[in-house]
Motif scaffolding. Structure first.
Motif, PDB file in Angstrom:
ATOM      1  N   THR A 128     -19.019 -43.923  -3.875  1.00  0.00           N
ATOM      2  CA  THR A 128     -18.095 -43.137  -3.053  1.00  0.00           C
ATOM      3  C   THR A 128     -18.606 -42.936  -1.634  1.00  0.00           C
ATOM      4  O   THR A 128     -17.837 -42.525  -0.756  1.00  0.00           O
ATOM      5  CB  THR A 128     -17.826 -41.761  -3.690  1.00  0.00           C
ATOM      6  N   ALA A 129     -19.881 -43.256  -1.391  1.00  0.00           N
ATOM      7  CA  ALA A 129     -20.421 -43.108  -0.041  1.00  0.00           C
ATOM      8  C   ALA A 129     -20.104 -44.311   0.836  1.00  0.00           C
ATOM      9  O   ALA A 129     -19.803 -44.169   2.025  1.00  0.00           O
ATOM     10  CB  ALA A 129     -21.941 -42.897  -0.094  1.00  0.00           C
ATOM     11  N   VAL A 130     -20.147 -45.521   0.274  1.00  0.00           N
ATOM     12  CA  VAL A 130     -20.001 -46.711   1.123  1.00  0.00           C
ATOM     13  C   VAL A 130     -18.604 -46.857   1.725  1.00  0.00           C
ATOM     14  O   VAL A 130     -18.482 -47.335   2.870  1.00  0.00           O
ATOM     15  CB  VAL A 130     -20.439 -47.996   0.381  1.00  0.00           C
ATOM     16  N   PRO A 131     -17.507 -46.463   1.052  1.00  0.00           N
ATOM     17  CA  PRO A 131     -16.213 -46.535   1.751  1.00  0.00           C
ATOM     18  C   PRO A 131     -16.170 -45.604   2.961  1.00  0.00           C
ATOM     19  O   PRO A 131     -15.596 -45.962   4.005  1.00  0.00           O
ATOM     20  CB  PRO A 131     -15.199 -46.091   0.690  1.00  0.00           C
ATOM     21  N   ALA A 157     -16.167 -51.396  -3.230  1.00  0.00           N
ATOM     22  CA  ALA A 157     -16.112 -50.042  -2.690  1.00  0.00           C
ATOM     23  C   ALA A 157     -16.247 -50.060  -1.174  1.00  0.00           C
ATOM     24  O   ALA A 157     -15.517 -49.364  -0.460  1.00  0.00           O
ATOM     25  CB  ALA A 157     -17.207 -49.179  -3.314  1.00  0.00           C
ATOM     26  N   CYS A 158     -17.172 -50.872  -0.689  1.00  0.00           N
ATOM     27  CA  CYS A 158     -17.362 -50.959   0.761  1.00  0.00           C
ATOM     28  C   CYS A 158     -16.092 -51.477   1.437  1.00  0.00           C
ATOM     29  O   CYS A 158     -15.658 -50.938   2.461  1.00  0.00           O
ATOM     30  CB  CYS A 158     -18.541 -51.859   1.075  1.00  0.00           C
ATOM     31  N   LEU A 159     -15.480 -52.498   0.875  1.00  0.00           N
ATOM     32  CA  LEU A 159     -14.279 -53.079   1.476  1.00  0.00           C
ATOM     33  C   LEU A 159     -13.134 -52.075   1.564  1.00  0.00           C
ATOM     34  O   LEU A 159     -12.311 -52.144   2.488  1.00  0.00           O
ATOM     35  CB  LEU A 159     -13.831 -54.305   0.679  1.00  0.00           C
ATOM     36  N   PRO A 180      -8.718 -57.629  -5.332  1.00  0.00           N
ATOM     37  CA  PRO A 180      -9.838 -57.880  -6.252  1.00  0.00           C
ATOM     38  C   PRO A 180     -10.175 -56.680  -7.136  1.00  0.00           C
ATOM     39  O   PRO A 180     -10.632 -56.868  -8.271  1.00  0.00           O
ATOM     40  CB  PRO A 180     -11.006 -58.232  -5.320  1.00  0.00           C
ATOM     41  N   MET A 181      -9.938 -55.463  -6.658  1.00  0.00           N
ATOM     42  CA  MET A 181     -10.157 -54.311  -7.537  1.00  0.00           C
ATOM     43  C   MET A 181      -9.220 -54.367  -8.739  1.00  0.00           C
ATOM     44  O   MET A 181      -9.618 -54.056  -9.871  1.00  0.00           O
ATOM     45  CB  MET A 181      -9.936 -53.004  -6.755  1.00  0.00           C
ATOM     46  N   ALA A 182      -7.973 -54.755  -8.506  1.00  0.00           N
ATOM     47  CA  ALA A 182      -6.998 -54.815  -9.596  1.00  0.00           C
ATOM     48  C   ALA A 182      -7.310 -55.934 -10.574  1.00  0.00           C
ATOM     49  O   ALA A 182      -6.784 -55.939 -11.697  1.00  0.00           O
ATOM     50  CB  ALA A 182      -5.597 -55.004  -9.018  1.00  0.00           C
ATOM     51  N   VAL A 183      -8.164 -56.876 -10.186  1.00  0.00           N
ATOM     52  CA  VAL A 183      -8.493 -58.011 -11.048  1.00  0.00           C
ATOM     53  C   VAL A 183      -9.854 -57.854 -11.715  1.00  0.00           C
ATOM     54  O   VAL A 183     -10.019 -58.168 -12.905  1.00  0.00           O
ATOM     55  CB  VAL A 183      -8.457 -59.324 -10.229  1.00  0.00           C
ATOM     56  N   HIS A 192      -0.742 -43.018   5.486  1.00  0.00           N
ATOM     57  CA  HIS A 192      -0.901 -42.388   4.177  1.00  0.00           C
ATOM     58  C   HIS A 192      -1.417 -43.407   3.152  1.00  0.00           C
ATOM     59  O   HIS A 192      -2.337 -43.113   2.377  1.00  0.00           O
ATOM     60  CB  HIS A 192       0.448 -41.819   3.731  1.00  0.00           C
ATOM     61  N   VAL A 193      -0.833 -44.603   3.156  1.00  0.00           N
ATOM     62  CA  VAL A 193      -1.281 -45.645   2.236  1.00  0.00           C
ATOM     63  C   VAL A 193      -2.727 -46.038   2.559  1.00  0.00           C
ATOM     64  O   VAL A 193      -3.546 -46.248   1.654  1.00  0.00           O
ATOM     65  CB  VAL A 193      -0.344 -46.869   2.311  1.00  0.00           C
ATOM     66  N   GLY A 194      -3.058 -46.126   3.853  1.00  0.00           N
ATOM     67  CA  GLY A 194      -4.428 -46.453   4.234  1.00  0.00           C
ATOM     68  C   GLY A 194      -5.428 -45.421   3.747  1.00  0.00           C
ATOM     69  O   GLY A 194      -6.504 -45.768   3.229  1.00  0.00           O
ATOM     70  N   PHE A 195      -5.089 -44.137   3.904  1.00  0.00           N
ATOM     71  CA  PHE A 195      -5.973 -43.078   3.427  1.00  0.00           C
ATOM     72  C   PHE A 195      -6.144 -43.150   1.912  1.00  0.00           C
ATOM     73  O   PHE A 195      -7.229 -42.897   1.374  1.00  0.00           O
ATOM     74  CB  PHE A 195      -5.413 -41.712   3.821  1.00  0.00           C
ATOM     75  N   SER A 196      -5.063 -43.484   1.207  1.00  0.00           N
ATOM     76  CA  SER A 196      -5.144 -43.584  -0.250  1.00  0.00           C
ATOM     77  C   SER A 196      -6.082 -44.700  -0.673  1.00  0.00           C
ATOM     78  O   SER A 196      -6.893 -44.533  -1.599  1.00  0.00           O
ATOM     79  CB  SER A 196      -3.741 -43.824  -0.831  1.00  0.00           C
ATOM     80  N   VAL A 197      -5.988 -45.853  -0.003  1.00  0.00           N
ATOM     81  CA  VAL A 197      -6.887 -46.958  -0.336  1.00  0.00           C
ATOM     82  C   VAL A 197      -8.331 -46.577  -0.012  1.00  0.00           C
ATOM     83  O   VAL A 197      -9.258 -46.896  -0.764  1.00  0.00           O
ATOM     84  CB  VAL A 197      -6.452 -48.235   0.416  1.00  0.00           C
ATOM     85  N   TRP A 198      -8.531 -45.894   1.117  1.00  0.00           N
ATOM     86  CA  TRP A 198      -9.872 -45.425   1.474  1.00  0.00           C
ATOM     87  C   TRP A 198     -10.442 -44.524   0.380  1.00  0.00           C
ATOM     88  O   TRP A 198     -11.646 -44.533   0.111  1.00  0.00           O
ATOM     89  CB  TRP A 198      -9.792 -44.678   2.805  1.00  0.00           C
ATOM     90  N   SER A 199      -9.578 -43.751  -0.267  1.00  0.00           N
ATOM     91  CA  SER A 199     -10.019 -42.758  -1.249  1.00  0.00           C
ATOM     92  C   SER A 199      -9.996 -43.280  -2.676  1.00  0.00           C
ATOM     93  O   SER A 199     -10.242 -42.514  -3.618  1.00  0.00           O
ATOM     94  CB  SER A 199      -9.121 -41.512  -1.165  1.00  0.00           C
TER      95      SER A 199
END
Length: 467
Positions: free
Chosen positions: A93-96, A151-153, A133-136, A62-69
């Motif tokens: 939103t396409a690259v993830p 986004a890709c990561l 890094p997104m949070a920073v 569930h956490v993995g799907f959330s990060v993906w989204s």
């Protein structure tokens, strides 16, 4: 799921009057034996161990799907000060989705190579690579190239579904796999609406100026998922990747037929889940002038699509997977046609109804297409057993190819999320509307129901019974 096989340790017949021996475990996270098909073993503690692993797996996935989204939410925060046009946001939103699709096969194979517990710890910690890094870094002035890399990561979260399903498949006997895998998949899919609700909460409390708070919320949850995996998950002894199964499945035409159908179902679900908020703002900007206005609705589609997924499997059990899938694609084409009509007529109620229908039917289709895969190989195994007189060898081959096909179809199907976002991007670039994208979706769903009819439903001597 996929090419994994559990240990082939032989189970002995238990004395009905005897007390079952407890399940033996070794060091933390290591089971010394695992025989889920043995009723005595299952009753003596196997069921308890399997359920524990299932619950932790659902949370980690569930956490993995959330990060993906995450980027389905983050793009709603990227206002004029970021200097990104709608086409650029659709790429974000396409690259993830693209990386998530690519990682599904290696993540599946990693479970047998490294152990389910070990790989769940690693895959959970890998979620920190995009989240920290997104949070920073996400603030006005950040370069578009940096946003694209971040986004890709975040696509690493898309691989977690495959490894989680492969791992849980090892823990349950055949008679209980369907329900366990359905719960695992549904719990993971709920990560899409969950992250959108987190985004809504951040927008409502802190405002659109703080997109970095959305990934920051997930930092402790990622660490908790890794710690829970280390504390409560197990490695199944003897799990292995079936040699040559992926190559054999890749040569089978049914692999690519089912992959095409899964692009239409799961690809639609994940693609629309990533794009829905942006499309709402672009199609009805007067109604949704700010991100918080759109965020109130973006979670609804992924939520109903996730919750309805088990219904597709249940309908397929009763009516046949191919029949449910055929009519489901007819309904999806109708939903896309309704969305196109509503967009041209500027009718928001019809538009919302059409999009929610697309989410519902993509969820049902996820369940029905997954049910078709083992049915295809069961039907072929029955025919092979008649020819060879060796039903057990036919069943083993069917299980081997069925698992590999699921792995390939899962990876190809996830690429549909890329296609959906690219279709929206190109449509808005060329005409300023999403009409061309909706027409492309209608055409794809029409292709899918025609293929389903031709390959699995058309009467004739080559039709597979029971699919």
């Amino acid at each position: 799921m996929s090419t994994l096989a559990p240990s082939t340790s032989t189970s002995t017949s238990a004395d009905p009057g005897a007390t079952p021996a407890p399940v033996r475990t070794g060091p933390p996270g290591r089971i010394t034996e695992w025989r889920p098909e043995d009723p005595a073993f299952w009753a003596a503690g196997g069921a308890r161990v399997a359920r524990r692993n299932l619950y932790v797996s659902i949370f980690a996935e569930h956490v993995g799907f959330s990060v993906w989204s995450l980027w389905s939410v983050v793009v709603l925060f990227l206002g004029p000060e970021y200097g990104i046009d709608p086409a650029g946001k659709f790429l974000l939103t396409a690259v993830p989705a693209a990386l998530g699709a690519v990682l599904r096969l290696p993540y599946t194979l990693a479970v047998a190579r490294f152990g389910g517990r070990n790989w769940t710890i690693v895959s959970a910690l890998l979620l920190l690579v995009p989240a920290v890094p997104m949070a920073v870094l996400i603030e006005p002035g950040v370069s578009y190239a940096t946003l694209m890399v971040l986004a890709c990561l975040s696509g690493v979260g898309g691989g977690n579904f495959a490894s989680s399903m492969a791992n849980i498949n090892l823990f349950f006997p055949d008679r209980l796999k369907g329900r366990a895998l359905g719960l695992n998949a549904g719990g993971g899919n709920l990560g899409v609406p969950a992250v959108q609700l987190v985004g809504l909460a951040v927008l409502g409390v802190a405002g659109a100026a703080y997109p970095r708070l959305v990934p920051a919320v997930y930092l402790p949850l990622i660490v908790l998922a890794a710690l829970a995996a280390a504390r409560w998950l197990d490695n199944v002894p003897g799990a292995r990747n079936e040699p040559g199964a992926l190559r054999a499945a890749a040569r089978d035409p049914h692999t690519w037929v089912m992959s095409l159908l899964y692009v239409g179902t799961f690809g639609s679900f994940i693609g629309f889940g990533f794009a829905f908020g942006q499309v709402l703002q672009l199609q009805f900007h007067d109604r949704f002038p700010t991100p918080v206005d759109a965020a109130w609705l973006t979670f609804l589609g992924p939520l109903v699509g996730s919750l309805v997924r088990p219904v597709g499997g249940q309908l397929a059990d009763r009516l046949g997977g191919a029949r449910v899938t055929f009519w489901n694609f007819v309904a999806m084409a109708g939903g896309a046609a309704l969305v196109l009509y509503a967009a041209r007529d500027r009718s928001f109620p019809l538009y919302l109804a059409g999009f929610l229908a697309l989410f519902v039917f993509s969820g049902i289709g996820n369940g029905s297409t997954y049910k078709m895969i083992p049915a295809i190989f069961r039907a072929r195994a029955a025919a092979e057993a008649e020819r060879t007189g060796d039903p057990e060898a036919a069943r083993r081959r069917a299980r081997r190819l069925s698992g590999a096909l699921i792995g390939i179809a899962g990876a190809v199907g996830a690429s549909g999320g890329v296609l959906v976002n690219v279709a929206f991007r190109q449509s808005f670039l060329t005409s300023g509307t999403a009409d061309a994208a909706y027409l492309a979706f209608i055409g794809w769903y029409a292709l899918c129901f025609l293929v389903t009819w031709t390959v699995y439903l058309r009467p004739g001597p080559r039709r597979l019974a029971g699919v």
